[in-house]
Motif scaffolding. Structure first.
Motif, PDB file in Angstrom:
ATOM      1  N   LYS B 269       0.716  -1.127   0.070  1.00 24.42           N
ATOM      2  CA  LYS B 269      -0.010  -0.240   0.022  1.00 24.42           C
ATOM      3  C   LYS B 269       0.983   1.187  -0.095  1.00 24.42           C
ATOM      4  N   SER B 270       1.928   1.191   0.791  1.00 24.79           N
ATOM      5  CA  SER B 270       2.727   2.339   0.891  1.00 24.79           C
ATOM      6  C   SER B 270       3.673   2.277  -0.554  1.00 24.79           C
ATOM      7  N   SER B 271       4.066   1.643  -1.194  1.00 21.38           N
ATOM      8  CA  SER B 271       4.986   1.702  -2.321  1.00 21.38           C
ATOM      9  C   SER B 271       4.211   1.508  -3.606  1.00 21.38           C
ATOM     10  N   LEU B 272       3.485   0.455  -3.573  1.00 19.88           N
ATOM     11  CA  LEU B 272       2.448   0.285  -4.974  1.00 19.88           C
ATOM     12  C   LEU B 272       3.595  -0.498  -5.802  1.00 19.88           C
ATOM     13  N   ASP B 273       4.521  -0.962  -5.361  1.00 20.53           N
ATOM     14  CA  ASP B 273       5.542  -1.559  -6.147  1.00 20.53           C
ATOM     15  C   ASP B 273       5.285  -3.192  -6.320  1.00 20.53           C
ATOM     16  N   ASP B 274       5.008  -3.414  -7.428  1.00 16.59           N
ATOM     17  CA  ASP B 274       4.593  -4.896  -7.654  1.00 16.59           C
ATOM     18  C   ASP B 274       5.596  -5.967  -7.132  1.00 16.59           C
ATOM     19  N   ARG B 275       6.903  -5.695  -6.926  1.00 15.29           N
ATOM     20  CA  ARG B 275       8.031  -6.623  -6.728  1.00 15.29           C
ATOM     21  C   ARG B 275       7.709  -6.868  -5.287  1.00 15.29           C
ATOM     22  N   GLU B 276       6.994  -6.227  -4.481  1.00 18.81           N
ATOM     23  CA  GLU B 276       6.414  -6.670  -3.049  1.00 18.81           C
ATOM     24  C   GLU B 276       5.634  -8.143  -3.279  1.00 18.81           C
ATOM     25  N   LEU B 277       5.043  -8.343  -4.364  1.00 19.53           N
ATOM     26  CA  LEU B 277       4.114  -9.324  -4.508  1.00 19.53           C
ATOM     27  C   LEU B 277       4.585 -10.785  -4.782  1.00 19.53           C
ATOM     28  N   ARG B 278       5.987 -10.683  -4.857  1.00 21.29           N
ATOM     29  CA  ARG B 278       6.552 -11.833  -5.332  1.00 21.29           C
ATOM     30  C   ARG B 278       6.639 -12.789  -4.256  1.00 21.29           C
ATOM     31  N   ASN B 279       6.508 -14.080  -4.536  1.00 22.82           N
ATOM     32  CA  ASN B 279       6.398 -15.309  -3.669  1.00 22.82           C
ATOM     33  C   ASN B 279       5.100 -15.202  -3.015  1.00 22.82           C
ATOM     34  N   LEU B 280       3.920 -14.288  -3.495  1.00 25.51           N
ATOM     35  CA  LEU B 280       2.713 -14.624  -2.897  1.00 25.51           C
ATOM     36  C   LEU B 280       1.915 -15.666  -3.966  1.00 25.51           C
ATOM     37  N   ASN B 281       1.084 -16.556  -3.535  1.00 22.77           N
ATOM     38  CA  ASN B 281       0.207 -17.258  -4.281  1.00 22.77           C
ATOM     39  C   ASN B 281      -1.041 -16.614  -4.803  1.00 22.77           C
ATOM     40  N   PRO B 282      -1.498 -16.937  -5.851  1.00 21.49           N
ATOM     41  CA  PRO B 282      -3.038 -16.584  -6.222  1.00 21.49           C
ATOM     42  C   PRO B 282      -3.883 -16.296  -5.148  1.00 21.49           C
ATOM     43  N   ILE B 283      -3.926 -17.305  -4.076  1.00 19.63           N
ATOM     44  CA  ILE B 283      -4.992 -17.199  -3.141  1.00 19.63           C
ATOM     45  C   ILE B 283      -4.538 -15.987  -2.215  1.00 19.63           C
ATOM     46  N   ASP B 284      -3.423 -15.475  -2.061  1.00 22.20           N
ATOM     47  CA  ASP B 284      -3.095 -14.469  -1.444  1.00 22.20           C
ATOM     48  C   ASP B 284      -3.531 -12.958  -1.828  1.00 22.20           C
ATOM     49  N   LEU B 285      -3.242 -12.902  -3.244  1.00 18.35           N
ATOM     50  CA  LEU B 285      -3.597 -11.858  -4.006  1.00 18.35           C
ATOM     51  C   LEU B 285      -5.352 -11.887  -3.938  1.00 18.35           C
ATOM     52  N   PHE B 286      -5.929 -13.182  -4.220  1.00 23.36           N
ATOM     53  CA  PHE B 286      -7.522 -13.078  -3.862  1.00 23.36           C
ATOM     54  C   PHE B 286      -7.970 -12.348  -2.802  1.00 23.36           C
ATOM     55  N   LYS B 287      -7.310 -12.713  -1.577  1.00 23.12           N
ATOM     56  CA  LYS B 287      -7.585 -12.226  -0.279  1.00 23.12           C
ATOM     57  C   LYS B 287      -7.249 -10.606  -0.156  1.00 23.12           C
ATOM     58  N   MET B 288      -5.983 -10.186  -0.774  1.00 21.73           N
ATOM     59  CA  MET B 288      -5.787  -8.804  -0.705  1.00 21.73           C
ATOM     60  C   MET B 288      -6.629  -8.076  -1.592  1.00 21.73           C
ATOM     61  N   HIS B 289      -7.098  -8.518  -2.713  1.00 20.20           N
ATOM     62  CA  HIS B 289      -8.203  -7.920  -3.383  1.00 20.20           C
ATOM     63  C   HIS B 289      -9.173  -7.608  -2.878  1.00 20.20           C
ATOM     64  N   TYR B 290      -9.757  -8.448  -1.928  1.00 25.14           N
ATOM     65  CA  TYR B 290     -11.288  -8.411  -1.079  1.00 25.14           C
ATOM     66  C   TYR B 290     -10.974  -7.452   0.055  1.00 25.14           C
ATOM     67  N   TYR B 291      -9.739  -7.468   0.579  1.00 20.85           N
ATOM     68  CA  TYR B 291      -9.314  -6.821   1.718  1.00 20.85           C
ATOM     69  C   TYR B 291      -9.475  -5.282   1.427  1.00 20.85           C
ATOM     70  N   ALA B 292      -8.649  -5.016   0.224  1.00 19.21           N
ATOM     71  CA  ALA B 292      -8.570  -3.807  -0.373  1.00 19.21           C
ATOM     72  C   ALA B 292      -9.892  -3.150  -0.683  1.00 19.21           C
ATOM     73  N   GLN B 293     -10.967  -4.083  -1.102  1.00 21.63           N
ATOM     74  CA  GLN B 293     -12.153  -3.512  -1.746  1.00 21.63           C
ATOM     75  C   GLN B 293     -12.843  -3.175  -0.277  1.00 21.63           C
ATOM     76  N   ASN B 294     -12.792  -3.943   0.874  1.00 16.79           N
ATOM     77  CA  ASN B 294     -13.555  -3.677   1.765  1.00 16.79           C
ATOM     78  C   ASN B 294     -13.167  -2.509   2.569  1.00 16.79           C
ATOM     79  N   GLN B 295     -11.837  -2.014   2.585  1.00 15.14           N
ATOM     80  CA  GLN B 295     -11.284  -0.995   2.994  1.00 15.14           C
ATOM     81  C   GLN B 295     -11.235   0.301   2.347  1.00 15.14           C
ATOM     82  N   ASP B 296     -11.923  -0.110   1.045  1.00 17.86           N
ATOM     83  CA  ASP B 296     -12.110   1.299   0.052  1.00 17.86           C
ATOM     84  C   ASP B 296     -10.609   1.975  -0.331  1.00 17.86           C
ATOM     85  N   ASP B 297      -9.676   1.125  -0.383  1.00 16.83           N
ATOM     86  CA  ASP B 297      -8.181   1.237  -0.758  1.00 16.83           C
ATOM     87  C   ASP B 297      -8.058   1.419  -2.095  1.00 16.83           C
TER      88      ASP B 297
END
Lengths: 195, 391
Positions: B269-297
């Motif tokens: 959130k602080s950097s919006l640098d995609d390299r932070e997402l390395r080593n994450l699985n699809p399920i993690d991105l799925f959770k982050m998407h809904y978390y961001a949506q719920n937080q209105d980020d």
């Protein structure tokens, strides 16, 4: 409540299958019309879609009648066509869009009124229908096995054939469906009693 | 509970507010009549096919005449063209042979033969490892007497139907996907028997148990073919298709972010640098998407989407300024309701559909499973959320 039971003669399977397709479909509608329409309603939960889908079911039965090979009973075969049609409809863009709109409308009015359709109002009239309402509110995968087993009196083996799944899966879903009903009812009664 | 449900049958019959009336019956009969009246249009399907055939034949004739008039037309002097020529796996004599086949096809009245001529054709006597036919590469050739078995690897999508032949499942490709299949030069598609190398997988993937289950299904089957074993014989060829088998992981988890994932989220959130997402699985991105949506980020939500026109994602200017993409109060309310429902889900399945695509499947109160789509950004080696991810 605007629905009256029409009298229809009923025919047995052999009698139906000896007729030409036009006569056969008339006999099928007389024999299975009510129960198929009721089954469709358990998926659709509103009369407008139930009318449309039931019509589609019988047209499809007519078109596929020559393909019926007698490997299962005619009733199971008709049920499987009806269930497939219902699921196809619920998967369609039109139905999804409609449900989303309904959800949004419901969410917007939920704090002020109950927003019951006339059908829901009728079903909520008596306390004895509380359990039936709970069945209708179950997720489809549980609702369908409970409907077919308890209300349509199909065996677990027949349900397996109709739904294209293993008998063991049907039994598991029946058990889970019953558990969910118990859970819902005990929650509704304040969690004090267990069914 | 069992007894209560048994006693409920009468309630069910009396209280479902619907019955099949004579009016319903008439409506069905009228619809059947209307459907039957429309059918005569299908009596002449031959004409459009014949027209296509004639156009194709004319095209082939023009190409053959051009080649005859300018024999060097396709034989360039550069290494590059020689290489391309080699890649196509077609030597000069083969081209001539194919031209002959095409000529034969063009003079034939049979629609099937004309259609067959558009397939990538291999000659069983001369096919070699490394040759390409359409999107399929030859990886093994085995000749025994009259029979030649050619193994292909690659990727092709085939639509079609299944039928049972005894206990074995047979595949019939649909007409529109037949041109994707490499064929032996003398074969006609309708004479080839197509079977499945991984039949068990297909049966379970499409819930095919017996002929009845096929008859009950209105489904059109799409096979993602990654391999093919083609046994050519003058007495009839047989093809075994190998279909891509999805890899999947099941997670017993909820959509809530773990401490570790929340830390990654905050960092991202602080950097919006995609390299932070390395080593994450699809399920993690799925959770982050809904978390961001719920937080209105909004910025995180947008940044998690795979970027680029080719994926259908709008550019940031459009996304943040075009009212069309605005998440108004109704949309947000709907999303919050969905998030609450998602919190109740405790099993998620992460399915790798291909090397570039994964889906997260889960059960909501709907007849079919929900699927959330993610795309791999190979450049950065990270998974990103597909635009309009929910299916």
């Amino acid at each position: 409540m605007g629905h009256s039971k029409a009298f229809h003669p009923t025919y047995d399977e052999d009698e139906i299958l000896q007729q030409d397709n036009t006569r056969a479909i008339e006999m099928i509608m007389d024999t299975y019309g009510d129960e198929i329409k009721r089954l469709v309603y358990t998926y659709m939960k509103n009369t407008a879609d139930t009318d449309d889908v039931t019509q589609e079911v019988f047209v499809t039965i007519y078109q596929k009648l020559n393909m019926f090979q007698g490997k299962s009973s005619l009733k199971s075969w008709i049920y499987s066509i009806a269930i497939n049609k219902c699921k196809d409809y619920l998967r369609s863009w039109h139905a999804r869009n409609k449900r989303l709109k309904e959800k949004l409308t419901h969410a917007a009015h939920s704090s002020e009124n109950t927003n019951e359709t006339p059908e829901e109002y009728y079903m909520n009239q008596t306390e004895s229908n509380q359990l039936l309402n709970q069945v209708m509110d179950l997720p489809i995968k549980y609702r369908e096995v409970i409907t077919l087993f308890y209300f349509k009196e199909l065996s677990t083996k027949e349900i397996g054939q109709v739904l294209g799944m293993k008998e063991a899966t049907v039994r598991t879903r029946l058990a889970r469906g019953r558990d969910k009903l118990k859970e819902c009812l005990s929650q509704e009664r304040g969690g004090a009693s267990h069914g | 509970m069992d007894k209560q449900l048994k006693d409920l049958k009468t309630n069910y019959e009396d209280n479902i507010p619907t019955s099949f009336t004579d009016h319903d019956k008439q409506a069905v009969l009228e619809k059947i009549k209307r459907t039957e009246h429309k059918q005569p249009a299908k009596v002449f399907p031959f004409y459009p096919k014949m027209l296509t055939g004639v156009v194709l034949a004319a095209l082939i004739l023009i190409i053959v005449i051009s080649v005859n008039n300018q024999p060097n037309m396709f034989i360039g002097s550069s290494d590059e063209s020689a290489e391309q020529h080699d890649m196509a796996g077609v030597d000069e004599s083969q081209s001539e042979q194919e031209a002959e086949i095409s000529m034969e096809d063009s003079t034939s009245d049979s629609d099937m033969e004309i259609r067959g001529s558009v397939n990538a054709r291999f000659v069983p006597e001369s096919v070699r490892v490394g040759d390409y036919y359409g999107t399929m590469e030859v990886v093994d050739v085995n000749r025994q007497g009259e029979k030649t078995t050619v193994k292909f690897n690659g990727n092709m999508e085939l639509f079609g139907d299944f039928a049972f032949e005894g206990d074995q499942l047979r595949f019939s490709p649909h007409e529109n996907t037949i041109p994707n299949i490499p064929l032996a030069s003398e074969d006609v598609v309708d004479d080839i028997l197509f079977y499945l190398k991984n039949e068990e997988f297909i049966r379970s993937e499409y819930s095919i148990s017996d002929q009845q289950s096929l008859e009950n299904s209105n489904q059109e089957y799409l096979l993602d073919v990654v391999g093919m074993e083609y046994t050519y014989s003058p007495n009839g060829s047989t093809v075994y298709l190998e279909v891509f088998e999805r890899v999947s992981n099941t997670y017993e988890t909820t959509i809530e972010l773990s401490k570790e994932l929340l830390a990654v989220y905050e960092q991202y959130k602080s950097s919006l640098d995609d390299r932070e997402l390395r080593n994450l699985n699809p399920i993690d991105l799925f959770k982050m998407h809904y978390y961001a949506q719920n937080q209105d980020d909004e910025e995180v939500l947008y940044s998690l989407y795979i970027q680029g026109d080719m994926y259908g994602t709008p550019n940031s200017d459009k996304y943040f300024n075009d009212p069309f993409f605005e998440r108004d109060d109704t949309v947000k309310e709907n999303e919050k309701m969905l998030y609450q429902k998602l919190l109740e889900v405790d099993v998620f399945e992460e399915v790798y559909v291909s090397q570039d695509e994964a889906i997260i499947q889960f059960d909501l109160d709907t007849p079919d499973k929900k699927a959330f789509r993610l795309i791999k950004d190979h450049k950065l080696d990270v998974w990103k959320v597909a635009w309009l991810p929910m299916q």
